[in-house]
Design a protein around this motif. Structure first.
Motif, PDB file in Angstrom:
ATOM      1  N   ARG A 199      -1.217  20.509   0.895  1.00 21.99           N
ATOM      2  CA  ARG A 199      -0.978  19.063   0.839  1.00 21.99           C
ATOM      3  C   ARG A 199      -0.586  18.570   2.228  1.00 21.99           C
ATOM      4  NH1 ARG A 199      -2.713  20.762  -2.853  1.00 21.99           N
ATOM      5  NH2 ARG A 199      -4.474  19.983  -1.647  1.00 21.99           N
ATOM      6  N   PRO A 200      -0.937  17.310   2.593  1.00 20.43           N
ATOM      7  CA  PRO A 200      -0.703  16.806   3.955  1.00 20.43           C
ATOM      8  C   PRO A 200       0.770  16.530   4.225  1.00 20.43           C
ATOM      9  CG  PRO A 200      -1.562  15.074   2.548  1.00 20.43           C
ATOM     10  CD  PRO A 200      -1.620  16.330   1.732  1.00 20.43           C
ATOM     11  N   GLY A 201       1.055  16.283   5.509  1.00 23.80           N
ATOM     12  CA  GLY A 201       2.376  15.885   5.935  1.00 23.80           C
ATOM     13  C   GLY A 201       3.051  16.863   6.857  1.00 23.80           C
ATOM     14  N   LYS A 202       2.661  18.132   6.840  1.00 20.64           N
ATOM     15  CA  LYS A 202       3.308  19.126   7.687  1.00 20.64           C
ATOM     16  C   LYS A 202       3.035  18.786   9.154  1.00 20.64           C
ATOM     17  CE  LYS A 202       3.686  24.111   8.461  1.00 20.64           C
ATOM     18  NZ  LYS A 202       3.230  25.455   8.039  1.00 20.64           N
ATOM     19  N   PRO A 203       4.065  18.787   9.997  1.00 18.23           N
ATOM     20  CA  PRO A 203       3.878  18.420  11.410  1.00 18.23           C
ATOM     21  C   PRO A 203       2.776  19.207  12.093  1.00 18.23           C
ATOM     22  CG  PRO A 203       6.198  18.553  10.896  1.00 18.23           C
ATOM     23  CD  PRO A 203       5.479  19.053   9.688  1.00 18.23           C
ATOM     24  N   GLY A 204       1.933  18.484  12.803  1.00 10.92           N
ATOM     25  CA  GLY A 204       0.851  19.096  13.559  1.00 10.92           C
ATOM     26  C   GLY A 204      -0.396  19.381  12.763  1.00 10.92           C
ATOM     27  N   VAL A 205      -0.386  19.102  11.447  1.00  9.13           N
ATOM     28  CA  VAL A 205      -1.565  19.404  10.622  1.00  9.13           C
ATOM     29  C   VAL A 205      -2.278  18.111  10.235  1.00  9.13           C
ATOM     30  CG1 VAL A 205      -2.412  20.518   8.516  1.00  9.13           C
ATOM     31  CG2 VAL A 205      -0.477  21.501   9.760  1.00  9.13           C
ATOM     32  N   ARG A 206      -1.734  17.378   9.282  1.00  9.93           N
ATOM     33  CA  ARG A 206      -2.324  16.099   8.857  1.00  9.93           C
ATOM     34  C   ARG A 206      -1.193  15.204   8.390  1.00  9.93           C
ATOM     35  NH1 ARG A 206      -5.294  14.469   3.932  1.00  9.93           N
ATOM     36  NH2 ARG A 206      -5.037  16.597   3.133  1.00  9.93           N
ATOM     37  N   PRO A 207      -1.015  14.037   9.002  1.00 18.68           N
ATOM     38  CA  PRO A 207       0.146  13.203   8.684  1.00 18.68           C
ATOM     39  C   PRO A 207      -0.033  12.432   7.386  1.00 18.68           C
ATOM     40  CG  PRO A 207      -1.197  12.090  10.294  1.00 18.68           C
ATOM     41  CD  PRO A 207      -1.829  13.436  10.072  1.00 18.68           C
ATOM     42  N   LEU A 208       1.073  11.913   6.883  1.00 19.22           N
ATOM     43  CA  LEU A 208       1.058  10.933   5.806  1.00 19.22           C
ATOM     44  C   LEU A 208       1.036   9.545   6.417  1.00 19.22           C
ATOM     45  CD1 LEU A 208       3.786  12.420   3.410  1.00 19.22           C
ATOM     46  CD2 LEU A 208       1.306  12.739   3.306  1.00 19.22           C
ATOM     47  N   HIS A 209       0.636   8.541   5.602  1.00 19.45           N
ATOM     48  CA  HIS A 209       0.560   7.168   6.083  1.00 19.45           C
ATOM     49  C   HIS A 209       1.245   6.243   5.079  1.00 19.45           C
ATOM     50  CE1 HIS A 209      -2.749   9.217   8.154  1.00 19.45           C
ATOM     51  NE2 HIS A 209      -2.589   8.325   9.113  1.00 19.45           N
ATOM     52  N   ARG A 210       2.049   5.349   5.578  1.00 17.46           N
ATOM     53  CA  ARG A 210       2.869   4.464   4.745  1.00 17.46           C
ATOM     54  C   ARG A 210       2.009   3.540   3.900  1.00 17.46           C
ATOM     55  NH1 ARG A 210       6.492   2.471   1.758  1.00 17.46           N
ATOM     56  NH2 ARG A 210       8.298   1.318   2.565  1.00 17.46           N
ATOM     57  N   LEU A 211       2.408   3.361   2.653  1.00 14.54           N
ATOM     58  CA  LEU A 211       1.777   2.435   1.707  1.00 14.54           C
ATOM     59  C   LEU A 211       2.834   1.436   1.272  1.00 14.54           C
ATOM     60  CD1 LEU A 211      -0.690   1.679  -0.146  1.00 14.54           C
ATOM     61  CD2 LEU A 211       0.360   3.191  -1.863  1.00 14.54           C
ATOM     62  N   ILE A 212       2.567   0.161   1.452  1.00 20.70           N
ATOM     63  CA  ILE A 212       3.535  -0.889   1.137  1.00 20.70           C
ATOM     64  C   ILE A 212       3.287  -1.507  -0.240  1.00 20.70           C
ATOM     65  CG2 ILE A 212       4.389  -3.166   1.839  1.00 20.70           C
ATOM     66  CD1 ILE A 212       5.352  -0.951   3.615  1.00 20.70           C
ATOM     67  N   ASP A 213       2.040  -1.604  -0.647  1.00 19.09           N
ATOM     68  CA  ASP A 213       1.680  -2.300  -1.882  1.00 19.09           C
ATOM     69  C   ASP A 213       2.406  -1.687  -3.091  1.00 19.09           C
ATOM     70  OD1 ASP A 213       0.007  -2.849  -4.368  1.00 19.09           O
ATOM     71  OD2 ASP A 213      -1.024  -4.103  -2.902  1.00 19.09           O
ATOM     72  N   GLU A 214       3.272  -2.473  -3.743  1.00 16.90           N
ATOM     73  CA  GLU A 214       4.063  -1.957  -4.861  1.00 16.90           C
ATOM     74  C   GLU A 214       3.207  -1.623  -6.075  1.00 16.90           C
ATOM     75  OE1 GLU A 214       7.118  -4.786  -5.587  1.00 16.90           O
ATOM     76  OE2 GLU A 214       8.292  -4.194  -3.834  1.00 16.90           O
ATOM     77  N   TYR A 215       2.128  -2.370  -6.277  1.00 20.67           N
ATOM     78  CA  TYR A 215       1.231  -2.073  -7.404  1.00 20.67           C
ATOM     79  C   TYR A 215       0.593  -0.688  -7.215  1.00 20.67           C
ATOM     80  CZ  TYR A 215      -2.979  -2.144 -10.287  1.00 20.67           C
ATOM     81  OH  TYR A 215      -3.975  -1.811 -11.171  1.00 20.67           O
ATOM     82  N   LEU A 216       0.117  -0.407  -5.988  1.00 24.71           N
ATOM     83  CA  LEU A 216      -0.507   0.892  -5.742  1.00 24.71           C
ATOM     84  C   LEU A 216       0.529   2.017  -5.744  1.00 24.71           C
ATOM     85  CD1 LEU A 216      -3.114  -0.042  -2.985  1.00 24.71           C
ATOM     86  CD2 LEU A 216      -3.518   0.390  -5.416  1.00 24.71           C
TER      87      LEU A 216
END
Length: 601
Positions: A309-326
């Motif tokens: 799964r993504p997020g580990k430093p140097g591999v593949r980052p996560l990206h912020r989601l603001i939409d409360e419905y999503l």
């Protein structure tokens, strides 16, 4: 040297606390990855700023021009940083590294200083501060008669930019160190000023006055980004350095050097009703420990990342989601509260999902591959509310689309990169509207900047020669990732218009006529092209009007003897004791008016 920075917060000229301490905040974790680096050395846009403004290779071609101006020498920036030529030299006692290291005020940014002073020539950024040690400001004083080197000034600069989470004010301090000088470089003076490109403007400065090139100097410049509510803007500072000389025979030089540290200020962070600024190219890291406040959630994240799964430093980052419905769709997909896919939990447990529901990689908005686990309810709530939102999203100003890393137990490696794919279009601001009688007018150049790339390709669709009338020129800025931005510039090409004649007398655009209407007036005017060739084609006149009704206007004719277009107009008695205006419109879109004051005899 003064303290490292007097940052402007909420309109105040200075802040007493350490820049480093003021930006960490209680919610920041102790783990801090290396600062982000620019991918390549900076190549500024040729249309706006760049060291090539006084490059020696370009000014060499203009030596004859300088001699005609009675300048025997000229100052230029040696962009090649040549070190293989023999010359006399005077070197100062300390290097920039030694100068800064000896300054006790630098201790407050020793972490960032370490990166910059041990790896010069590249901008280094954290989320809230950036620095750069530039070794490449080598100014030559050359003989305009022979091109021979007559002196040199070698300067080093150290830049430090500090941003504030709580204000759209930010500041940049620069130290200038005189590394070496000789010949006519020993009588040179340098002057530095800063400005800001994009959604920002300079406010005040404690700058560098013209200073002898053999001495060190420092100064601080302050900027602000004025943003409406629910918005964000981008900016980029750049420095202008001028090199003059006590010898009047030396032609001064000037160079513009833009920073690679792109700044974003916003008013968008939820739960934080104050604006602030960050360096968006720096990808921040949120860190948790399996022996810390959220051990079960941390272990879940660690296992999920190990499974790909993504997020580990140097591999593949996560990206912020603001939409409360999503966000809710992400939670309901991973942890539904009813149906066959409900996760069984302990009485005090809850369903924890990873990637976070507040990211674009969530169970619904991502690729459909996610992890979930039963963890204690109290820990799960506290982790999302405090560990992620309060202690990370808010102080780091993580807005929609921002990338970030999630590190567990400090084993994730460097969190400053790689930089995620760039999908942000450049900023381009067109030159102002141009009105000219030339068919090859100077259009100027647009202002450009980009959130990620150090160079932006700028093109336009301007013709080689413009037709008479109005043409819209479209400018395009394309960054290295293919993101495009456009703007439009209006270009008006006009005929040469001499002004009006009344009878045989030139009156320009106003005259006083003492007469009793009704009366017939005879006007004439000359129209010519860019080469001053008289226009005899009467279709150039598209309309002739008075600003009041009742007058009649004859058909224009061309008088070859005078080279002017003539027309007669009958005005009614109602024009007496008034000032009335006649307007001639031409096919190039221009309008030319003459006002006549009518008086009763």
């Amino acid at each position: 040297m003064p303290s490292v920075l007097a940052v402007a917060l909420a309109g105040s000229p200075a802040a007493a606390q350490s820049p480093t301490d003021s930006m960490r905040g209680a919610g920041q974790t102790s783990y801090r990855p290396a600062p982000a680096k620019a991918a390549d050395s900076f190549v500024p846009p040729k249309d706006k700023v760049g060291r090539e403004s006084s490059e020696c290779s370009k000014l060499e071609k203009r030596r004859d021009e300088f001699l005609k101006a009675n300048k025997k020498y000229f100052a230029c920036l040696d962009s090649q940083n040549s070190t293989n030529r023999t010359r006399p030299e005077h070197r100062t006692g300390k290097s920039m590294r030694e100068t800064l290291s000896a300054d006790a005020s630098i201790s407050s940014i020793d972490e960032l200083q370490h990166y910059c002073l041990n790896d010069p020539e590249e901008w280094k950024t954290f989320r809230d501060e950036a620095c750069h040690w530039d070794l490449g400001l080598n100014w030559d004083i050359r003989d305009a008669r022979t091109g021979a080197l007559a002196g040199e000034v070698s300067l080093e600069t150290f830049h430090y930019i500090f941003l504030a989470n709580g204000s759209t004010n930010f500041s940049e301090q620069v130290w200038v160190h005189s590394a070496s000088h000789w010949g006519k470089g020993s009588t040179a003076f340098y002057d530095i000023s800063f400005t800001c490109l994009g959604d920002c403007r300079p406010t005040t400065e404690d700058g560098i006055a013209p200073t002898l090139a053999t001495t060190d100097a420092d100064g601080t410049w302050y900027f602000v980004s004025d943003l409406p509510t629910e918005s964000y803007g981008r900016g980029q500072t750049y420095m202008q350095m001028s090199m003059t000389n006590a010898d009047p025979n030396v032609l001064p030089g000037s160079a513009f050097i833009m920073s690679d540290a792109k700044i974003r200020c916003d008013t968008l962070v939820r739960h934080l009703q104050v604006p602030g600024c960050v360096f968006p190219n720096y990808v921040p890291t949120v860190s948790f420990s399996t022996s810390g406040l959220y051990p079960n959630v941390a272990q879940h994240i660690k296992d999920a990342q190990a499974a790909g799964r993504p997020g580990k430093p140097g591999v593949r980052p996560l990206h912020r989601l603001i939409d409360e419905y999503l966000q809710k769709k992400n939670r309901d997909t991973a942890c539904p509260t009813s149906g066959p896919n409900v996760l069984p939990t302990a009485p005090d447990g809850s369903c924890d999902e990873y990637p976070f529901a507040s990211t674009q990689e969530g169970a619904y908005t991502g690729d459909g591959v996610y992890s979930r686990r039963d963890v204690p309810l109290i820990e799960n709530v506290a982790h999302g509310r405090d560990g992620v939102n309060r202690d990370f999203y808010v102080p780091n100003r993580i807005i929609h689309g921002d990338a970030f890393w999630v590190d567990i137990d400090g084993s994730g490696g460097s969190g400053g990169g790689p930089t995620p794919p760039d999908t942000q279009a450049p900023i381009i601001i067109c030159p102002p509207e141009v009105t000219s009688t030339s068919i090859t007018p100077a259009l100027g150049q647009p202002e450009t900047s980009d959130n990620a790339d150090t160079s932006v390709t700028v093109t336009n669709n301007a013709p080689a020669t413009f037709p008479y009338g109005t043409t819209i020129v479209t400018w395009r800025a394309v960054d290295d990732s293919g993101n495009e931005a456009i703007c439009a510039q209006t270009v008006n090409i006009r005929y040469k218009f001499t002004g009006f004649y009344l009878g045989g007398n030139y009156i320009g655009d106003w005259d006083q006529a003492i007469q009793t209407a009704p009366y017939t007036l005879s006007f004439s005017f000359r129209v010519a092209d860019y080469a001053d060739t008289v226009i005899s084609d009467l279709s150039v006149v598209t309309s002739v009007t008075w600003d009041a009704s009742g007058a009649t206007i004859g058909t224009p004719t061309f008088n070859a003897a005078t080279g002017r277009i003539e027309l007669s107009t009958w005005v009614p008695k109602a024009f007496n004791d008034q000032t009335r205006t006649l307007t001639v419109s031409l096919s190039d879109g221009s309008r030319h008016s003459v006002s006549i004051e009518f008086s009763t005899v």
